[in-house]
Structure formats: structure tokens, C-alpha cells
Scaffold this motif. Sequence first.
Motif, PDB file in Angstrom:
ATOM      1  N   LEU A 346      49.524  46.293 -17.960  1.00 50.10           N
ATOM      2  CA  LEU A 346      50.551  46.733 -19.184  1.00 50.10           C
ATOM      3  C   LEU A 346      51.618  45.610 -18.899  1.00 50.10           C
ATOM      4  N   GLU A 347      52.627  45.618 -17.828  1.00 55.09           N
ATOM      5  CA  GLU A 347      53.623  44.913 -17.327  1.00 55.09           C
ATOM      6  C   GLU A 347      53.383  43.851 -16.277  1.00 55.09           C
ATOM      7  N   PRO A 348      52.871  43.049 -16.305  1.00 61.83           N
ATOM      8  CA  PRO A 348      52.579  42.135 -15.434  1.00 61.83           C
ATOM      9  C   PRO A 348      53.611  41.566 -14.124  1.00 61.83           C
ATOM     10  N   ILE A 349      52.969  41.370 -12.868  1.00 65.01           N
ATOM     11  CA  ILE A 349      53.841  40.714 -12.444  1.00 65.01           C
ATOM     12  C   ILE A 349      52.472  39.854 -11.226  1.00 65.01           C
ATOM     13  N   LYS A 350      53.152  38.887 -10.819  1.00 64.56           N
ATOM     14  CA  LYS A 350      52.199  37.646 -10.012  1.00 64.56           C
ATOM     15  C   LYS A 350      52.393  38.392  -8.226  1.00 64.56           C
ATOM     16  N   VAL A 351      51.629  38.590  -8.002  1.00 56.73           N
ATOM     17  CA  VAL A 351      50.809  37.909  -6.389  1.00 56.73           C
ATOM     18  C   VAL A 351      49.836  36.902  -5.856  1.00 56.73           C
ATOM     19  N   PHE A 352      50.863  36.691  -4.705  1.00 57.88           N
ATOM     20  CA  PHE A 352      50.284  34.788  -4.406  1.00 57.88           C
ATOM     21  C   PHE A 352      49.270  35.219  -3.169  1.00 57.88           C
ATOM     22  N   LEU A 353      48.102  35.264  -2.402  1.00 62.72           N
ATOM     23  CA  LEU A 353      47.410  34.932  -1.311  1.00 62.72           C
ATOM     24  C   LEU A 353      47.442  34.193  -0.748  1.00 62.72           C
ATOM     25  N   TYR A 354      48.928  34.174   0.194  1.00 68.92           N
ATOM     26  CA  TYR A 354      49.187  32.966   1.037  1.00 68.92           C
ATOM     27  C   TYR A 354      47.777  32.149   1.927  1.00 68.92           C
ATOM     28  N   ASN A 355      47.093  33.427   2.707  1.00 67.09           N
ATOM     29  CA  ASN A 355      45.767  32.099   3.068  1.00 67.09           C
ATOM     30  C   ASN A 355      45.340  32.608   2.700  1.00 67.09           C
ATOM     31  N   HIS A 490      65.457  64.719 -35.301  1.00 64.41           N
ATOM     32  CA  HIS A 490      64.685  65.020 -33.938  1.00 64.41           C
ATOM     33  C   HIS A 490      63.988  63.683 -33.576  1.00 64.41           C
ATOM     34  N   ILE A 491      63.498  62.767 -34.369  1.00 64.27           N
ATOM     35  CA  ILE A 491      62.645  62.043 -34.056  1.00 64.27           C
ATOM     36  C   ILE A 491      63.281  61.544 -32.651  1.00 64.27           C
ATOM     37  N   ASN A 492      61.754  61.572 -32.375  1.00 63.55           N
ATOM     38  CA  ASN A 492      61.510  60.812 -30.431  1.00 63.55           C
ATOM     39  C   ASN A 492      61.690  59.251 -30.602  1.00 63.55           C
ATOM     40  N   SER A 493      63.086  58.235 -29.946  1.00 60.03           N
ATOM     41  CA  SER A 493      62.996  57.506 -29.743  1.00 60.03           C
ATOM     42  C   SER A 493      62.330  56.499 -29.384  1.00 60.03           C
ATOM     43  N   GLU A 494      61.439  57.296 -28.562  1.00 52.80           N
ATOM     44  CA  GLU A 494      60.170  56.384 -26.894  1.00 52.80           C
ATOM     45  C   GLU A 494      58.986  56.815 -28.219  1.00 52.80           C
ATOM     46  N   SER A 495      58.867  57.464 -29.119  1.00 53.79           N
ATOM     47  CA  SER A 495      57.576  57.492 -29.791  1.00 53.79           C
ATOM     48  C   SER A 495      56.306  56.261 -29.626  1.00 53.79           C
ATOM     49  N   LEU A 496      57.038  54.986 -29.571  1.00 56.58           N
ATOM     50  CA  LEU A 496      56.274  53.761 -29.562  1.00 56.58           C
ATOM     51  C   LEU A 496      57.480  52.990 -28.899  1.00 56.58           C
ATOM     52  N   ILE A 497      56.059  52.820 -27.654  1.00 59.64           N
ATOM     53  CA  ILE A 497      56.124  51.986 -26.667  1.00 59.64           C
ATOM     54  C   ILE A 497      55.452  50.239 -26.965  1.00 59.64           C
ATOM     55  N   ILE A 498      55.400  49.883 -27.005  1.00 55.24           N
ATOM     56  CA  ILE A 498      54.845  48.785 -26.819  1.00 55.24           C
ATOM     57  C   ILE A 498      54.984  47.524 -25.228  1.00 55.24           C
ATOM     58  N   LYS A 499      53.775  47.452 -24.949  1.00 55.50           N
ATOM     59  CA  LYS A 499      53.591  46.002 -23.852  1.00 55.50           C
ATOM     60  C   LYS A 499      53.113  45.578 -24.095  1.00 55.50           C
ATOM     61  N   TYR A 500      52.819  44.171 -23.056  1.00 57.38           N
ATOM     62  CA  TYR A 500      52.108  42.564 -23.553  1.00 57.38           C
ATOM     63  C   TYR A 500      51.776  42.794 -22.056  1.00 57.38           C
ATOM     64  N   GLY A 501      50.420  42.684 -21.929  1.00 61.53           N
ATOM     65  CA  GLY A 501      50.011  42.174 -20.478  1.00 61.53           C
ATOM     66  C   GLY A 501      48.378  41.843 -21.351  1.00 61.53           C
ATOM     67  N   PHE A 502      47.727  42.135 -19.972  1.00 59.20           N
ATOM     68  CA  PHE A 502      45.964  41.433 -19.884  1.00 59.20           C
ATOM     69  C   PHE A 502      45.323  42.641 -19.557  1.00 59.20           C
ATOM     70  N   ILE A 503      43.803  42.036 -20.066  1.00 56.83           N
ATOM     71  CA  ILE A 503      42.981  43.169 -19.357  1.00 56.83           C
ATOM     72  C   ILE A 503      41.912  42.074 -19.114  1.00 56.83           C
ATOM     73  N   GLU A 504      40.443  42.391 -18.699  1.00 57.43           N
ATOM     74  CA  GLU A 504      39.579  42.348 -17.851  1.00 57.43           C
ATOM     75  C   GLU A 504      38.618  40.723 -18.845  1.00 57.43           C
ATOM     76  N   LYS A 505      39.079  39.755 -18.968  1.00 58.19           N
ATOM     77  CA  LYS A 505      38.378  38.624 -19.842  1.00 58.19           C
ATOM     78  C   LYS A 505      37.034  38.730 -20.251  1.00 58.19           C
ATOM     79  N   LYS A 506      36.195  39.088 -19.280  1.00 61.71           N
ATOM     80  CA  LYS A 506      34.764  40.391 -19.577  1.00 61.71           C
ATOM     81  C   LYS A 506      34.819  41.593 -20.481  1.00 61.71           C
ATOM     82  N   ILE A 507      35.714  41.886 -20.752  1.00 56.22           N
ATOM     83  CA  ILE A 507      36.221  43.084 -21.631  1.00 56.22           C
ATOM     84  C   ILE A 507      36.067  42.932 -22.947  1.00 56.22           C
TER      85      ILE A 507
END
Length: 566
Positions: A346-355, A490-507
Motif C-alpha cells: 500500500l505504501e511502496p518503498i523499493k528494495v534492490f538486491l545487489y547480488n 464527533h466526526i473522525n478525521s481519519e475515517s477514510l485514508i487513501i493509499k496508492y500502491g500495487f497488487i500482483e499483476k495476475k490478480i
Amino acid sequence: MNTKIKNNNFIYQIINEDFNKNKDLSFYTRFPPEPNGYLHIGHAKSICLNFELANIYKGRCNLRFDDTNPMKENIKYINSIKYDIHWLGYKWYGNIRYSSEYFLKLYQYAQELIEKGLAYVDQLTKEQIREYRGTLNTPGKNSPYRNRTIEENRQLFNKMKKGEFSEGEACLRAKIDMKSSFMVMRDPVLYRIIFTEHHQTQKKWCIYPMYDFAHCLSDSIEGITHSLCTLEFQDNKRLYNWILKNTSVKHYPKQYEFSRLNLEFSILSKRKIKILIDKNIIKEWNDPRIPTLSGLRRKGYTPSSIKLFCQKIGVTKQNNLIELSMLEHCIRKELNQTAIRTMAVLEPIKVFLYNLDQNHEEKFIVPNHPNNPAMGTHKIIFTNTLYIERSDFKEKYDKKYKRLKIGEKIRLRYSYIIKAEKIEKDQYNNIINIICFCYLNTLGKKPKNKKNPPVIHWISEKNTFPAEFRLYNPLFNIKNPEQQKNFLFHINSESLIIKYGFIEKKIAQKIQKNNDIESFFQFERIGYFCLDNIDSKKDHLVFNRTVNLRDTWNLKKIGTKNITNN
């Protein structure tokens, strides 16, 4: 009657006793929504009760729209109510009924009360009627129009019917007792004037019966034996019975009351939900942050989970506040058995496997469900560039942190152990890459003489499909907002949080192939999600979080402000 029925609540006990008194009794109930809004989880309790009783006692259950106020009613509400009942798996008896079908009969019963001296045309204003009615501590006083003759009332009521009065200029009231200790019996209004076209009768009528007058008589006309309603109508039973007793009805239904459903952190009042919509706090009646059936459905709740919830809370005469966790438990229990397991970031950060070489690519076959082989498998791709959750890496040393950090090892789910060695940052000091070493001899193996490292999920850069994720939390930050005068505070300001990320391509490809698929997923380590069939497009998939993997919601972390994110 089925003699094996257990006395599992007081309603069953009443019905069993009625059958014991009359072996030939036909059980006949109804679900009577007002078409002025969408159904919510409280209505589901009533639907399940009425329709299940009809099934158990081999009786009938009508669907009757109590459509006596054209100012608030709409055909879209009728259509949504029909859809929700079918969605829950129930079928009403015969044709749909409408109180408006009986308007002529109801008018005749009103005339009958006038002829008996039990109803009169009043010309007090609404404010004056309220003033004359008194309070719980002070008795009401008679209207100056209360002693009109039968002939006068007959003529005036006919003028009302012909549209010769303006709205609010006259109404028909029952003549009962202005000093009654029950407010509902202090000469209640039976008919009022409304110059609004009706969705069923169009412009045929300009006078409309009040709910209390139409409801009991509609029950009688339809032959209802057990009229089940919530406790707020307990005092209204006196008026219900008074109207039946003083008109020439041939059938006398009996009204029984049970406690309404009150759900933590939720508003069930249709009037208040309408306020939330009008103020753009929520988008529509199907917003997943409110417990309408359409909102719950969009959020990923299933008919069986809602039925299970209604079964668990039971039917009593004691008002109480039901824990939200009980509703969540019901859907979590089901999805734990049925949801496809897959990985999403949901919140992607890149990992590089250098070997690993840039052309390195492996395919792993992973289960769609760890405990159900019948649900099959799918392939995932492993390469030298991956995405993990930003929250699964911490730059600063923290002894309690059990995920990826510099100098420490973790296992990638279904894959190898890796170790973070350094990071790369952009000009704004944001981490853009985690440089890691991959231990290629660890696939499917446990480390020798060492504890298993923590496991995190991931997606290969070559296996990503962009997606939007909507994380829903309770709309309110207090347990019982219904009791608050200013519930909007008494509205919850965090009732909706939107994330932009990735799912598996096959799905994603599977979903695109079946655009209307009812897709339920467990995104591993994150929660249960469903595809949003309203906002999703083939090139932009939207997923709604149905529920966390476990009850982890913490009220203390939720903020407050008047308008929530939407």
C-alpha cells in the motif's frame, strides 16, 4: 406448527403460546419500511426476524411500503430496499404492498371516526398544536375546534380532501384525551394536507394519513397476525389498538415490541445520515463508512455475515449498544475461510538486491489459501528489484522493531532471507532505495541454530499493477454519537485514508477479465479487502478494506474535526 422450535427469545415464546391456543392459526407478519432512505443494519435485524419467523412457522411475510409522506419518499429508495431484501436472500409473499393502495379504505375509516364523534378537523397551526399538547409533566388542553359538530367535521374533512385548504391550514385529529399521561394519546393528528405528487398515486390525493393511523389499519387489511416493531413504538401501541377498536375492522393484529439495534461508533437515523450526505461528510447512502446495507455491501460484507450478526445479537426487550467488534468478527470469520490470499503493497518503498543479476527471474507457486488446497494456487515473480511496505523498514535503530533495518535480516514471504546494508535518498532526504543482500541458499530452509527472522510481504517490480486502497475506520470517534446533540462535532478525521500502491499483476488480470467479479482478498499482513465495483475501472482498480486481520482499531489514535476526508 413445528413443535421442535426452541424458545430462544420472547417472540418465539409468544408465537408458540398462540399456536398452543389455536392449532389452526396462520402466522402472518410483514416488513414495513418507509421509502425515505436506504436500509441499514437495524433494518436487517427486523428483516431477518420477520422473514425467518415466516419460514419457521410456515407462514407469510409481506413487504409493505408505508408510503404516507410523499415529501420525503422516492422511487430510488423503493428500488434499493427491494434489492437489499433480495440480496439478504429473502422473498416476500405475493406482490409488494403499499399503504397507498389502501388510501380510499383509510379515508373511509377516518370518516367513520368522524361519524362516531371520535375525530375532528383542527385549524390550529403546527406550533399551536405542539403548545396545546403540553409536556410530560403538564397536561394538554383542548383545541378550540375540538367541539365542532359531526356535520361540520364531515364537511371540513371533505374540503381537505378536495384541496380547498392550504398546507398546514387544517388537519384531522383523533378525539381521545388531552390529559392522558401518554403523549401519543393527546388527540394525535390522523391526516394532514400535502400538495406533493405521490410516487404511486400521483395527484389523486392531497391529504395523507399519518403513519400511526395507516400502519395499524394496513396490518388489519392484510390480515397480519403478529406486528413486530421496535421499542420506540411501545407507547404507540395504545393508539394502534384504539384505532382498531374504534373502527369497523374485521381483523385485529397484535403488536409486539423488541429492542432496536444500536451499533457503536455509528449513526442509524436516516434523518442524520441525510445530514451527513447534505454536508458532504459522506458521499452517498452507499458510503462504506455508514452501516447502510448498501454501504456494508460495498465495504465487503456478505449476506451471511450480516445474518450471523443478527443471530448473535438476538432479540430482547433490553436496549443496549452492540460492540462494533461483534459485527467485524462475523465478516472476519467468513473471509478467513473464503478470501483469496495475495500480496499487496500500500505504501511502496523499493528494495534492490545487489547480488542478483538484473535478468534474474524466478517464479514461485503459492497457495490461494494456506488451509484450503481446493482454492488453488497462483504464481508470483521474484527479481532483483522489489517493493515492500514503507512501514516495514526503519532507518534508525530500534531494538523492539522486528522488521527490516540496517544490518538485520528478514525473510520475504514465500522466498529468501535478505539483509539490509545501506539506503539511498533523494534530494529531500526521502528514502528511495534499500540496498540488500539476498541469501540464495535460504529458499524454504530454516536458518541453522538461529531463530527464524521476521517475515514481510513484497511484490516484484515486474509483477506490479497500480491500485488505490481505501482504508475505512469508524466515522465517529465516540461510541454513541446518536445521543449527542451535535453529533457532527464527533466526526473522525481519519475515517477514510487513501493509499496508492500495487497488487500482483495476475490478480489484476483476473479481475479485469471478470469486471463484475465479487472479489474478496486477504492482502497478507494487511487485512481483508474487496474490489469496489462502483469506482473501479479496468486501468484503475480500487479496493475497500472490509476489516483488519484482527481487532486492532484504537480510538485514542483517531483525530477529530468537523469534516472528514472523502
